[in-house]
Design a protein around this motif. Structure first.
Motif, mmCIF file in Angstrom:
data_model
loop_
_atom_site.group_PDB
_atom_site.id
_atom_site.type_symbol
_atom_site.label_atom_id
_atom_site.label_comp_id
_atom_site.label_asym_id
_atom_site.label_seq_id
_atom_site.Cartn_x
_atom_site.Cartn_y
_atom_site.Cartn_z
ATOM 1 N N TRP A 294 25.912 -44.989 27.339
ATOM 2 C CA TRP A 294 24.946 -45.830 28.054
ATOM 3 C C TRP A 294 25.659 -46.927 28.839
ATOM 4 N N GLY A 295 26.647 -47.546 28.230
ATOM 5 C CA GLY A 295 27.402 -48.584 28.916
ATOM 6 C C GLY A 295 28.100 -48.058 30.152
ATOM 7 N N GLY A 296 28.691 -46.873 30.056
ATOM 8 C CA GLY A 296 29.337 -46.272 31.221
ATOM 9 C C GLY A 296 28.355 -45.978 32.332
ATOM 10 N N ALA A 297 27.174 -45.491 31.957
ATOM 11 C CA ALA A 297 26.157 -45.175 32.965
ATOM 12 C C ALA A 297 25.664 -46.441 33.663
ATOM 13 N N ILE A 298 25.448 -47.509 32.898
ATOM 14 C CA ILE A 298 24.969 -48.763 33.492
ATOM 15 C C ILE A 298 26.015 -49.330 34.444
ATOM 16 N N ALA A 299 27.285 -49.317 34.036
ATOM 17 C CA ALA A 299 28.342 -49.834 34.914
ATOM 18 C C ALA A 299 28.417 -49.039 36.205
ATOM 19 N N SER A 300 28.286 -47.734 36.118
ATOM 20 C CA SER A 300 28.352 -46.888 37.311
ATOM 21 C C SER A 300 27.204 -47.166 38.273
ATOM 22 N N LEU A 301 26.052 -47.526 37.735
ATOM 23 C CA LEU A 301 24.894 -47.806 38.582
ATOM 24 C C LEU A 301 24.961 -49.203 39.197
ATOM 25 N N VAL A 302 25.475 -50.159 38.432
ATOM 26 C CA VAL A 302 25.411 -51.561 38.851
ATOM 27 C C VAL A 302 26.561 -51.956 39.763
ATOM 28 N N VAL A 303 27.769 -51.480 39.468
ATOM 29 C CA VAL A 303 28.971 -51.960 40.157
ATOM 30 C C VAL A 303 28.926 -51.782 41.675
ATOM 31 N N PRO A 304 28.491 -50.620 42.198
ATOM 32 C CA PRO A 304 28.511 -50.473 43.667
ATOM 33 C C PRO A 304 27.676 -51.504 44.412
#
Length: 341
Positions: A294-304
């Motif tokens: 879940w943490g990896g998915a959230i970072a991938s969505l938010v960072v860009p």
């Protein structure tokens, strides 16, 4: 990278998994036992030292993987990180055998952190000196945090495997493609160990594995933060490790507020409370794995998007399952009392 080198790299991943599993089997036969104490999750003596299989397999295949994928092997950062890992794993293994004082372990962790930072893997902000100090403290924290969380079958090995696979998947998008193959290698070495530790433990990782993996995880976070091409790319590492970070920080704050000695061994981590309240071990570990992904998915969505509102929303989404996890632990202690925690 040409197809031949891709195929050879995947073959090396397979060999690393097999070697890790073979060494773990050897450590089971060696039977250096971990005898249960009051804070242990296991009730019968169980072999420890499975982390030797993980660390040896990783150390042997890492240089070859670097050569196959066109990455440097003899760079200062690689050499000093390797020395740091050897030092920390050696002291950790001797501590597994002889139960050395905490001061010796802290000295080894500090020396290992200084080697990694001295090799150039550190933050450059707010100033180079302050960044180096923060980087060293971060590495010591992550080494200990991983060790603290290695108390339940499959929890750390599974979480770090999930984090490593997720990092390998998103590394190119974050501008750090050079972390793809090392991440896959660590995941394969951990997967060679995991069947012997989950769902029923035939062997434990021991400090040699948990602290070694903690140092590697902390180093990867620093590398991402200092090399990412995404404005908010530094969030990826902490997001992947957020379940571990949250549990450790929450437990330290709670114990401090309760007036409990912070340096005394305990069994008050959230995962320990849930286990003591009779939540099955596979359920606790598997949910921790899911929160890692879940943490990896959230970072991938938010960072860009890289703005303050997106970052705040991402933090809220990271906290949501952790707050639910905490509420679940508190609720379980009311229906299944566990005593003082």
């Amino acid at each position: 990278m040409p197809f031949f080198f891709h195929a050879l790299a995947f073959f090396c991943l397979f060999c690393a998994t097999v070697l890790s599993a073979a060494l773990v089997r050897r450590m089971i036969r060696l039977a250096i036992m971990d005898h249960p104490v009051h804070r242990s999750a296991h009730a019968t003596p169980t072999p420890k030292g499975g982390g030797i299989g993980v660390m040896v397999a990783f150390g042997l295949f890492f240089p070859l993987m670097q050569l196959l994928t066109g990455q440097p092997v003899l760079s200062l950062s690689c050499l000093l990180t390797a020395c740091a890992l050897v030092l920390l794993c050696s002291v950790s293994w001797l501590d597994d055998l002889y139960q050395w004082p905490p001061t010796i372990k802290l000295a080894a962790q500090t020396a290992a952190a200084c080697m990694v930072v001295g090799g150039g893997i550190s933050l450059s902000w707010p100033t180079p000196l302050a960044g180096a100090i923060l980087s060293g403290l971060w590495l010591i924290f992550m080494t200990n945090a991983t060790n603290f969380m290695d108390g339940l079958n499959g929890l750390i090995a599974g979480c770090l495997s999930c984090a490593a696979v997720a990092l390998a998947f998103v590394a190119p998008a974050f501008g750090v493609p050079e972390l793809q193959w090392p991440s896959l290698l660590l995941a394969c070495c951990l997967l060679g160990f995991l069947p012997f530790n989950f769902p029923h433990a035939r062997i434990f990782m021991g400090d040699v594995g948990s602290q070694g993996c903690g140092l590697l995880a902390g180093t990867a976070v620093l590398y991402i933060a200092s090399h990412t091409t995404q404005p908010g790319g530094w969030l990826l590492g902490p997001a992947l490790l957020f379940p571990l970070i949250y549990d450790v920080v929450f437990t330290l704050i709670r114990r401090c507020c309760a007036g409990h000695p912070l340096l005394r061994a305990h069994r008050g981590h959230l995962y320990q409370i849930l286990h003591r309240s009779h939540v099955p071990v596979p359920v606790v570990s598997a949910l921790e794995w899911c929160m890692t992904l879940w943490g990896g998915a959230i970072a991938s969505l938010v960072v860009p998007t890289a703005n303050i509102w997106a970052s705040a929303g991402g933090l809220a989404l990271l906290m949501l399952p952790q707050l639910a996890w905490t509420a679940f632990a508190v609720a379980r202690t009311r229906t299944h009392p566990v005593g003082r925690w």
